[in-house]
Design a protein around this motif. Structure first.
Motif, PDB file in Angstrom:
ATOM      1  N   PHE A 134       0.850  -1.201   0.000  1.00  0.00           N
ATOM      2  CA  PHE A 134       0.000   0.000   0.000  1.00  0.00           C
ATOM      3  C   PHE A 134       0.884   1.249   0.000  1.00  0.00           C
ATOM      4  O   PHE A 134       1.222   1.788   1.055  1.00  0.00           O
TER       5      PHE A 134
ATOM      6  N   GLY B 290     -16.696   5.788   2.823  1.00  0.00           N
ATOM      7  CA  GLY B 290     -17.322   4.467   2.831  1.00  0.00           C
ATOM      8  C   GLY B 290     -16.319   3.324   2.743  1.00  0.00           C
ATOM      9  O   GLY B 290     -15.119   3.552   2.588  1.00  0.00           O
TER      10      GLY B 290
ATOM     11  N   THR C  94      -7.464   2.859   4.259  1.00  0.00           N
ATOM     12  CA  THR C  94      -6.364   2.102   4.852  1.00  0.00           C
ATOM     13  C   THR C  94      -5.126   2.177   3.951  1.00  0.00           C
ATOM     14  O   THR C  94      -4.001   2.339   4.418  1.00  0.00           O
TER      15      THR C  94
ATOM     16  N   ARG D 234     -12.574  -2.212  -3.555  1.00  0.00           N
ATOM     17  CA  ARG D 234     -12.386  -3.605  -3.147  1.00  0.00           C
ATOM     18  C   ARG D 234     -13.209  -4.529  -4.035  1.00  0.00           C
ATOM     19  O   ARG D 234     -12.728  -5.588  -4.462  1.00  0.00           O
TER      20      ARG D 234
HETATM   21  N1  LIG Z   1      -7.317   4.691  -5.221  1.00  0.00           N
HETATM   22  C1  LIG Z   1      -6.909   3.432  -5.111  1.00  0.00           C
HETATM   23  N2  LIG Z   1      -5.900   2.974  -5.882  1.00  0.00           N
HETATM   24  C2  LIG Z   1      -5.483   1.710  -5.793  1.00  0.00           C
HETATM   25  N3  LIG Z   1      -6.019   0.799  -4.960  1.00  0.00           N
HETATM   26  C3  LIG Z   1      -7.013   1.199  -4.167  1.00  0.00           C
HETATM   27  C4  LIG Z   1      -7.512   2.527  -4.207  1.00  0.00           C
HETATM   28  N4  LIG Z   1      -8.509   2.635  -3.317  1.00  0.00           N
HETATM   29  C5  LIG Z   1      -8.632   1.439  -2.751  1.00  0.00           C
HETATM   30  N5  LIG Z   1      -7.746   0.565  -3.251  1.00  0.00           N
HETATM   31  C6  LIG Z   1      -7.595  -0.843  -2.911  1.00  0.00           C
HETATM   32  O1  LIG Z   1      -8.876  -1.335  -2.539  1.00  0.00           O
HETATM   33  C7  LIG Z   1      -8.770  -2.215  -1.423  1.00  0.00           C
HETATM   34  C8  LIG Z   1      -9.614  -1.654  -0.290  1.00  0.00           C
HETATM   35  O2  LIG Z   1      -9.033  -0.440   0.140  1.00  0.00           O
HETATM   36  P1  LIG Z   1      -8.847  -0.054   1.693  1.00  0.00           P
HETATM   37  O3  LIG Z   1      -8.683  -1.295   2.500  1.00  0.00           O
HETATM   38  O4  LIG Z   1      -7.817   0.992   1.788  1.00  0.00           O
HETATM   39  O5  LIG Z   1     -10.299   0.541   1.951  1.00  0.00           O
HETATM   40  P2  LIG Z   1     -10.875   1.254   3.243  1.00  0.00           P
HETATM   41  O6  LIG Z   1     -11.416   2.550   2.755  1.00  0.00           O
HETATM   42  O7  LIG Z   1      -9.884   1.290   4.321  1.00  0.00           O
HETATM   43  O8  LIG Z   1     -12.084   0.314   3.599  1.00  0.00           O
HETATM   44  P3  LIG Z   1     -12.633  -0.202   5.037  1.00  0.00           P
HETATM   45  O9  LIG Z   1     -13.405   0.933   5.580  1.00  0.00           O
HETATM   46  O10 LIG Z   1     -13.474  -1.357   4.638  1.00  0.00           O
HETATM   47  O11 LIG Z   1     -11.455  -0.573   5.864  1.00  0.00           O
HETATM   48  C9  LIG Z   1      -7.292  -2.301  -1.087  1.00  0.00           C
HETATM   49  O12 LIG Z   1      -6.767  -3.447  -1.677  1.00  0.00           O
HETATM   50  C10 LIG Z   1      -6.700  -1.058  -1.721  1.00  0.00           C
HETATM   51  O13 LIG Z   1      -5.371  -1.269  -2.136  1.00  0.00           O
END
Ligand SMILES: Nc1ncnc2c1ncn2[C@@H]1O[C@H](COP(=O)(O)OP(=O)(O)OP(=O)(O)O)[C@@H](O)[C@H]1O
Length: 459
Positions: free
Chosen positions: A128, A165, A171, A326
């Motif tokens: 990440f 959301g 993350t 995701r």
């Molecule tokens: N803009 C982006 N570019 C590349 N990958 C992304 C992007 N946004 C999200 N992802 C990917 O999507 C997946 C989910 O993202 P992440 O876990 O950061 O979401 P989150 O907003 O923290 O969700 P939650 O609230 O469920 O924890 C991860 O594998 C992440 O690498």
């Protein structure tokens, strides 16, 4: 909140774009006095920005809300919730001196000679990073701010609070900052954890009489990253401990990064003093990805996974699947695996086959009737109104929205859509589609309505 300020907020919401409104205006608290309205900014950073860029808009909005003798607007640093709740709570505790090199559950035996503290093994997800993060309209500001935090940890954006959301990259961004910090300063004490882990660790520490070690450990960090802080809700003791840890880190100019699924002030079951303190730095939203960004994400992830994804296939998936990142990743992995197992190249037909259930589920939801019903419910009118010949604005605009959404989400032709909307001509549908497109660019409320409706219909 003062009623004049509530009125002014409405004008400001219309006047500014969403990001500006939520990032800079929403954290302000208003105190209305005789001929003055005092706006309290939670941090000097927000104060400076608002002062430089938004004071004219604010004065204008206040004057519109109170045209006769508009009050003077004063911007100051402060926090009404905390001031009024308990003056002494503003005193931030001093950082604890480490009396000994404590061993805590996450420390390793290596010693960091420069800091004199025991080094820790970081627990970041190294994939990440900023390089693997795709930027688009939905997350541009969040990504730019995250880079700033990584460049200048413990600076003005402290705490840095990302909300939005599920599956929208909160993350990922948080880890990207952590990874960058580690790259720039390899011995940095950076810890990432889910808020539930923090709670569990604390309970364990209490049970084993190790709460002092626990405190020392968390308060000795260079950066603390806590995910999904909404899980602190109603856990008073953890909030109390976190509050002190948080203050100690902030006071020592150590970076704190937090995420949540909603705006901090809207997290139920969280103490007011915590909520307000979360707003002292910078609070920023990530939004669901728009079409272009979904395509870019699919192409980038495909190259990461070694999947050959032709553009038209990426367009097809991005048009049909509008969920979070995701979900897009999941669909792509499935399509990639399917192509590999069946030893075929990736085509739109193959995607239709591989994602049959997902697409069918969506198709089932996205009928013209369903669109009409959802739009009617949303605007609190009847489906019969949408199908009728009535032209009053409160019916005509929702009807145009419904037609534009039908064009966007289904494969029906313009004449078919016209037919389903009370036997209208295809040129009427075309006009609606163009009108909505044009309005979405100028009227952000309407744009938000459009996006919300799409979300409701496709989720
Ligand atoms: N803009 C982006 N570019 C590349 N990958 C992304 C992007 N946004 C999200 N992802 C990917 O999507 C997946 C989910 O993202 P992440 O876990 O950061 O979401 P989150 O907003 O923290 O969700 P939650 O609230 O469920 O924890 C991860 O594998 C992440 O690498």
């Amino acid at each position: 909140m003062s009623s004049l300020w509530a009125q002014s907020l409405k004008h400001l919401e219309n006047d500014l774009n969403d990001q500006q409104f939520h990032t800079w205006i929403r954290p302000l608290q208003a105190i209305e006095e005789d001929s003055v309205i005092r706006l309290l900014a939670p941090s000097t950073f927000i104060l400076d920005w608002v002062n430089k860029k938004l004071m004219d808009n604010i004065r204008q909005a206040v004057a519109t809300a109170s045209p006769v003798n508009p009050p003077e607007v004063k911007l100051e640093i402060g926090d009404y919730t905390v001031e009024s709740a308990n003056e002494t709570e503003r005193t931030v505790p001093q950082p604890l001196q480490s009396k000994n090199k404590s061993e805590t559950p996450t420390t390793s035996k290596t010693s960091d000679k420069t800091s004199g503290k025991s080094a820790i093994k970081h627990n970041l997800n190294t994939s990440f990073t900023f390089e693997t993060f795709v930027e688009g309209k939905a997350n541009q500001l969040a990504a730019a701010a995250a880079r700033q935090v990584a460049e200048n940890p413990g600076g003005s954006y402290n705490p840095f609070f990302i909300y939005g959301g599920v599956g929208l990259g909160k993350t990922h961004l948080m880890h990207a900052i952590g990874n960058q910090l580690m790259k720039d300063k390899p011995g940095a004490r950076v810890v990432y954890l889910h808020s539930e882990r923090f709670v569990a660790d604390m309970v364990n520490a209490l049970r084993h009489n190790k709460i002092d070690d626990f405190k020392r450990f968390y308060r000795s960090l260079d950066a603390l990253l806590i995910d999904d802080i909404q899980f602190f809700a109603n856990k008073e003791q953890s909030q109390e401990e976190f509050f002190h840890t948080f203050n100690t880190l902030l006071e020592g100019n150590k970076q704190v990064i937090l995420t949540s699924d909603r705006f901090p002030k809207e997290v139920d079951g969280l103490e007011d003093r915590l909520k307000s303190r979360f707003g002292w730095g910078l609070t920023i939203a990530v939004e669901p990805p728009e079409f272009e960004m979904r395509v870019a994400i699919l192409l980038k992830k495909a190259s990461e996974y070694g999947v050959v994804l032709p553009d038209e296939v990426a367009f097809f998936i991005a048009k049909r699947l509008r969920g979070n990142v995701r979900d897009l990743e999941g669909a792509l992995k499935r399509v990639g695996a399917y192509a590999q197992f069946t030893q075929q190249t990736l085509t739109v037909d193959l995607v239709k086959e591989a994602l049959k259930d997902l697409l069918a589920l969506q198709q089932k939801m996205v009928t013209l009737e369903n669109i009409q019903k959802t739009v009617a419910d949303y605007y609190k009118i009847r489906v019969a109104d949408i199908l009728s010949k009535r032209r009053s604005r409160n019916v005509a605009r929702p009807r145009q929205m419904a037609m534009a959404i039908a064009k966007e989400l289904t494969n029906h032709s313009l004449p078919e859509i016209g037919d389903a909307f009370g036997g209208r001509d295809h040129t009427t549908v075309l006009h609606a589609v163009r009108k909505v497109k044009e309005l979405r660019e100028t009227d952000h409320h309407l744009d938000e309505d459009f996006n919300s409706l799409i979300r409701i219909i496709t989720n």
